[in-house]
Design a protein around this motif. Structure first.
Motif, PDB file in Angstrom:
ATOM      1  N   ARG A 105      -1.133   7.265  -2.642  1.00 37.86           N
ATOM      2  CA  ARG A 105       0.059   7.125  -2.135  1.00 37.86           C
ATOM      3  C   ARG A 105       0.225   8.335  -1.080  1.00 37.86           C
ATOM      4  O   ARG A 105       0.140   9.475  -1.288  1.00 37.86           O
ATOM      5  N   ALA A 106       0.245   7.894   0.410  1.00 34.90           N
ATOM      6  CA  ALA A 106       0.272   8.958   1.489  1.00 34.90           C
ATOM      7  C   ALA A 106       1.054   8.281   2.668  1.00 34.90           C
ATOM      8  O   ALA A 106       1.238   7.052   2.766  1.00 34.90           O
ATOM      9  N   GLN A 107       1.005   9.150   3.682  1.00 34.71           N
ATOM     10  CA  GLN A 107       1.661   8.960   4.940  1.00 34.71           C
ATOM     11  C   GLN A 107       0.563   8.020   5.701  1.00 34.71           C
ATOM     12  O   GLN A 107       0.489   6.830   6.087  1.00 34.71           O
ATOM     13  N   ASN A 108      -0.567   8.871   5.946  1.00 28.95           N
ATOM     14  CA  ASN A 108      -1.648   8.263   6.707  1.00 28.95           C
ATOM     15  C   ASN A 108      -2.970   8.644   5.793  1.00 28.95           C
ATOM     16  O   ASN A 108      -3.284   9.706   5.254  1.00 28.95           O
ATOM     17  N   VAL A 109      -4.072   7.830   5.753  1.00 33.36           N
ATOM     18  CA  VAL A 109      -5.012   7.613   5.109  1.00 33.36           C
ATOM     19  C   VAL A 109      -6.331   7.320   5.999  1.00 33.36           C
ATOM     20  O   VAL A 109      -6.364   6.431   6.554  1.00 33.36           O
ATOM     21  N   SER A 110      -7.409   7.967   6.060  1.00 32.66           N
ATOM     22  CA  SER A 110      -8.529   7.626   6.677  1.00 32.66           C
ATOM     23  C   SER A 110      -9.760   7.878   5.727  1.00 32.66           C
ATOM     24  O   SER A 110      -9.943   8.688   4.845  1.00 32.66           O
ATOM     25  N   ASP A 150       1.487  18.608  -0.668  1.00 30.13           N
ATOM     26  CA  ASP A 150       2.531  18.363   0.481  1.00 30.13           C
ATOM     27  C   ASP A 150       1.965  18.208   2.067  1.00 30.13           C
ATOM     28  O   ASP A 150       2.812  18.080   2.573  1.00 30.13           O
ATOM     29  N   GLU A 151       0.754  18.662   2.203  1.00 31.75           N
ATOM     30  CA  GLU A 151       0.249  18.661   3.405  1.00 31.75           C
ATOM     31  C   GLU A 151      -0.912  17.937   3.617  1.00 31.75           C
ATOM     32  O   GLU A 151      -1.330  17.151   2.585  1.00 31.75           O
ATOM     33  N   SER A 152      -1.699  17.920   4.675  1.00 32.14           N
ATOM     34  CA  SER A 152      -2.836  17.289   4.917  1.00 32.14           C
ATOM     35  C   SER A 152      -4.157  17.865   3.803  1.00 32.14           C
ATOM     36  O   SER A 152      -4.146  18.932   3.713  1.00 32.14           O
ATOM     37  N   LEU A 153      -4.918  16.770   3.487  1.00 33.72           N
ATOM     38  CA  LEU A 153      -5.808  17.157   2.778  1.00 33.72           C
ATOM     39  C   LEU A 153      -7.137  16.399   2.822  1.00 33.72           C
ATOM     40  O   LEU A 153      -7.318  15.045   3.389  1.00 33.72           O
ATOM     41  N   GLY A 213       5.581  13.181   5.471  1.00 31.46           N
ATOM     42  CA  GLY A 213       5.968  14.359   6.427  1.00 31.46           C
ATOM     43  C   GLY A 213       5.294  13.730   7.745  1.00 31.46           C
ATOM     44  O   GLY A 213       4.569  13.252   7.929  1.00 31.46           O
ATOM     45  N   LYS A 214       5.780  14.627   8.897  1.00 31.70           N
ATOM     46  CA  LYS A 214       5.358  14.338   9.993  1.00 31.70           C
ATOM     47  C   LYS A 214       3.627  14.521  10.281  1.00 31.70           C
ATOM     48  O   LYS A 214       3.067  15.432   9.827  1.00 31.70           O
ATOM     49  N   ALA A 215       3.031  13.588  10.766  1.00 34.64           N
ATOM     50  CA  ALA A 215       1.515  13.305  10.673  1.00 34.64           C
ATOM     51  C   ALA A 215       0.680  14.192   9.757  1.00 34.64           C
ATOM     52  O   ALA A 215      -0.176  14.995   9.910  1.00 34.64           O
ATOM     53  N   ARG A 216       0.927  13.714   8.652  1.00 27.38           N
ATOM     54  CA  ARG A 216       0.277  14.189   7.500  1.00 27.38           C
ATOM     55  C   ARG A 216      -0.957  13.215   7.370  1.00 27.38           C
ATOM     56  O   ARG A 216      -0.722  11.840   7.173  1.00 27.38           O
ATOM     57  N   TRP A 217      -1.912  13.624   7.047  1.00 28.59           N
ATOM     58  CA  TRP A 217      -3.151  12.768   6.592  1.00 28.59           C
ATOM     59  C   TRP A 217      -3.930  13.011   5.321  1.00 28.59           C
ATOM     60  O   TRP A 217      -3.956  14.207   4.992  1.00 28.59           O
ATOM     61  N   ILE A 218      -4.598  11.894   4.546  1.00 25.21           N
ATOM     62  CA  ILE A 218      -5.374  12.260   3.512  1.00 25.21           C
ATOM     63  C   ILE A 218      -6.794  11.727   3.971  1.00 25.21           C
ATOM     64  O   ILE A 218      -6.892  10.380   4.492  1.00 25.21           O
ATOM     65  N   ILE A 219      -7.795  12.543   4.217  1.00 23.66           N
ATOM     66  CA  ILE A 219      -9.284  12.112   4.740  1.00 23.66           C
ATOM     67  C   ILE A 219     -10.136  12.220   3.621  1.00 23.66           C
ATOM     68  O   ILE A 219     -10.315  13.151   2.807  1.00 23.66           O
ATOM     69  N   SER A 269      -0.529   4.784   9.083  1.00 21.07           N
ATOM     70  CA  SER A 269      -1.520   4.305   9.339  1.00 21.07           C
ATOM     71  C   SER A 269      -2.803   4.257   8.216  1.00 21.07           C
ATOM     72  O   SER A 269      -2.727   5.277   7.552  1.00 21.07           O
ATOM     73  N   THR A 270      -3.776   3.572   8.438  1.00 19.48           N
ATOM     74  CA  THR A 270      -4.993   3.533   7.348  1.00 19.48           C
ATOM     75  C   THR A 270      -5.903   3.359   8.468  1.00 19.48           C
ATOM     76  O   THR A 270      -6.185   2.232   9.339  1.00 19.48           O
ATOM     77  N   GLU A 271      -7.048   3.982   8.169  1.00 19.18           N
ATOM     78  CA  GLU A 271      -8.198   3.997   8.924  1.00 19.18           C
ATOM     79  C   GLU A 271      -9.572   3.717   7.969  1.00 19.18           C
ATOM     80  O   GLU A 271      -9.614   4.567   6.998  1.00 19.18           O
TER      81      GLU A 271
END
Length: 131
Positions: free
Chosen positions: A57-62, A21-24, A39-45, A76-78
């Motif tokens: 499947r995520a909001q933002n991925v780096s 549910d949160e950044s990981l 959710g707001k500003a959540r990332w998968i790094i 976003s994707t980085e």
């Protein structure tokens, strides 16, 4: 600096799907799909030693490590220098550093469009147009 609610360390290997549910941050290995609640500003790094063998499947991925599967990012994707992605990447915005390796398609999605459905439509269309 990004804070993480969970970190998968380098000595950790997870077998099976993971839902967060949160950044990981992943510095270990995941053999399964990864799904994050939007959710707001959540990332998968995925750190330089991290590896995922499954879809994300995520909001933002780096990605600094390796992903063997498709990425569906609603934000976003980085793709960082030295990373490797073997799969299609559906994104709203993308940054690709020199030295990043991608074996797959980059598919831009728009607001209100289901990223996964858009990717499937483009891939099916390309297959139908092939000689």
């Amino acid at each position: 600096m990004q804070s993480f609610d969970s970190i998968v360390g380098t000595a950790t290997r997870i077998e099976g799907d993971l839902h967060v549910d949160e950044s990981l941050r992943i510095d270990g290995r995941l053999n399964g799909n990864l799904e994050q609640t939007v959710g707001k500003a959540r990332w998968i790094i995925i750190g330089p030693n991290g590896e995922i063998r499954g879809n994300i499947r995520a909001q933002n991925v780096s990605v600094s490590g390796k992903v063997f599967g498709n990425i569906f990012a609603s934000g976003s994707t980085e793709l960082m220098e030295g990373c490797e992605v073997r799969g299609n990447i559906t994104h709203k915005s993308i940054t690709v550093e020199p030295g990043a390796i991608v074996h797959g398609q980059l598919i831009a999605s728009r607001d209100g469009i289901d990223a996964e459905a858009a990717a499937k439509s483009i891939i099916d269309s390309a297959r139908n147009d092939a000689p």
